[in-house]
Design an enzyme around this catalytic site. Structure first.
Site, PDB file in Angstrom:
ATOM      1  CG  ASP A 190      -1.566  -1.064   1.243  1.00  0.00           C
ATOM      2  OD1 ASP A 190      -2.166  -1.573   0.524  1.00  0.00           O
ATOM      3  OD2 ASP A 190      -2.152  -2.034   2.557  1.00  0.00           O
ATOM      4  CD  GLU A 356      -8.568  -3.053  -0.918  1.00  0.00           C
ATOM      5  OE1 GLU A 356      -8.987  -3.410   0.118  1.00  0.00           O
ATOM      6  OE2 GLU A 356      -7.392  -3.648  -1.667  1.00  0.00           O
TER       7      GLU A 356
END
Length: 466
Positions: A190, A356
């Site tokens: 991420d 997401e």
């Protein structure tokens, strides 16, 4: 053996990770260089730590040794799986050096607390100048040492023989890194990449934990996107956040008001484990950050979908917008304090295929809204995008621009961020993928590649590289 293969930079002394129970043990720890290295025995020069049939030992590795022998004698020194102040040692095939029944071996990371502790070692001064001994994280009175050339985890003994058997020089790797990616050693995911004062900063999720149960964030910086400085832990849910103690996911940093704001996801290890969004603040991009509110910025259940994956885009007029959400994508203009917003202004902007990791940037008057599709545990995790005329849309979906490349063994490419090289129209994308070659949805690594545009402003398909 020449001095050039010794670790010239086995670094300065710092306080010990743990006090050993034996009074004669050193009271200071060595700081190890991260990245690819080999470990040479102090009392058997020319023999190096290696794994053979998964078991740890020290063997001769001359320059004429087979390629596989050199690979087996090369480890990537990474962030400790159980503690960032210590170290783990990753093999070229993705396994980790760990102890089991006091024998040293290499195994695949299972992500549980036991494995993490067994595979984490703290560095203390070795028997000769420039050498290092490795104490066990969960048995700090034991050290890695060789007996009959096999590696064991043995109780510390205040003898010259033991000190020699448990001391190693951190040497130039026999199999040096040749690929561009991953850009930072170890398991991270991420990544949020940004430019602050002309320097690149990278803020990733610390990975390698079952169920993504990491608790802290680190910051890295670089002048060239190649050589990165590890600035250590900048926020730790344990001591720093009262309402969250694990699930430290997907940080993003924005600069405003002469300060730096870190937006993050957090959950509780017990009780209400639903994820919430928080914001922390610092006077420096390398922290330390402190929780700005003492409570979540966005509470679990306040909006449908999971409250994770925050991202802040600041437009040319100085107005900042917060994006977030799994299952549903939302956006809201932030107030000038960067820590509050008007709930009446929250908008849902979920495109088809969205899962997401929203990310927004602007180029040439066009707003780009990007996101990740599928599940991060899937090799089909990928990045798609849309374009629009404002930070709020409306958005026109353009399609997938980054996805797996099985011919190169690259899988699960997603949860990205984008940065422009200062003063140019050169763009880069940072993203995570399954660690190559043995990764999965909880053992991921960070890559950076070029991102190019066609004449009409559409993003060209991005080729992930090793």
């Amino acid at each position: 053996m020449t001095v050039s293969r010794w670790a010239a930079g086995t670094a300065a002394l710092v306080l010990a990770c743990f006090d050993l129970v034996t009074t004669a043990a050193p009271a200071f720890a060595a700081t190890l260089p991260t990245g690819a290295r080999s470990l040479e025995s102090v009392n058997y020069p020319g023999r190096y730590v290696r794994h053979a049939a998964a078991l740890g030992r020290i063997d001769p590795v001359p320059s004429s040794a087979a390629t596989q022998t050199k690979l087996d004698a090369t480890f990537t020194i990474v962030n400790g799986l159980a503690a960032p102040s210590c170290y783990s040692f990753q093999t070229k095939d993705g396994r980790f050096l760990r102890h089991r029944d006091w024998r040293l071996r290499v195994d695949a990371n299972t992500g549980d607390a036991t494995f993490g502790a067994d595979a984490t070692f703290c560095a203390v001064d070795g028997s000769v100048a420039g050498s290092t001994s490795l104490t066990s994280y969960n048995y700090p009175n034991r050290r890695i040492r060789h007996r009959d050339f096999e590696l064991w985890l043995d109780p510390y003994q205040d003898t010259a023989t033991f000190r020699g058997d448990s001391s190693f020089r951190i040497a130039v790797p026999w199999a040096p890194k040749t690929n561009r990616n991953p850009v930072i050693p170890g398991l991270f995911a991420d990544p949020h990449i940004t430019v602050i004062n002309g320097r690149y900063y990278l803020y990733p999720t610390t990975d390698g934990y079952a169920n993504w149960r990491g608790t802290y964030y680190k910051a890295f910086s670089s002048a060239d996107l190649v050589t990165w400085t590890d600035h250590g832990v900048v926020l730790d849910h344990g001591p720093d956040v009262s309402w969250a103690d694990d699930s430290a996911w997907a940080p993003a940093v924005a600069a405003a008001n002469g300060r730096y704001y870190l937006y993050f996801s957090g959950g509780a290890a017990t009780g209400n484990t639903a994820k919430q969004l928080g914001v922390a603040v610092s006077d420096s991009p390398t922290g330390p950050f402190r929780d700005a509110l003492g409570r979540p910025l966005i509470a679990a259940g306040q909006y449908s979908g999971q409250a994770i994956d925050p991202m802040v885009f600041t437009d040319d007029d100085g107005r900042s917008y917060l994006y977030w959400g799994q299952g549903a994508a939302r956006v809201v203009p932030l107030n000038g304090d960067m820590t509050s917003f008007n709930p009446a202004q929250v908008r849902t902007i979920t495109p088809s295929g969205y899962n997401e990791a929203p990310f927004v940037f602007k180029r040439g008057g066009i707003y780009y809204f990007m996101w990740s599709e599928n599940d991060t545990r899937s090799e089909d995790y990928r990045v798609a995008y849309a374009t629009g005329s404002s930070p709020l849309g409306p958005w026109t979906k353009r399609g997938v621009v980054l996805q797996k490349w099985l011919e190169a063994g690259i899988k699960g490419t997603g949860h990205h961020s984008v940065v422009r090289m200062p003063g140019t129209d050169t763009w880069y994308i940072a993203y995570h993928r399954f660690a190559v070659p043995a990764g999965n949805g909880t053992n991921r690594e960070v890559a950076v590649d070029r991102m190019e545009f066609a004449a009409d402003g559409t993003i060209r398909p991005i080729v992930p590289t090793l």
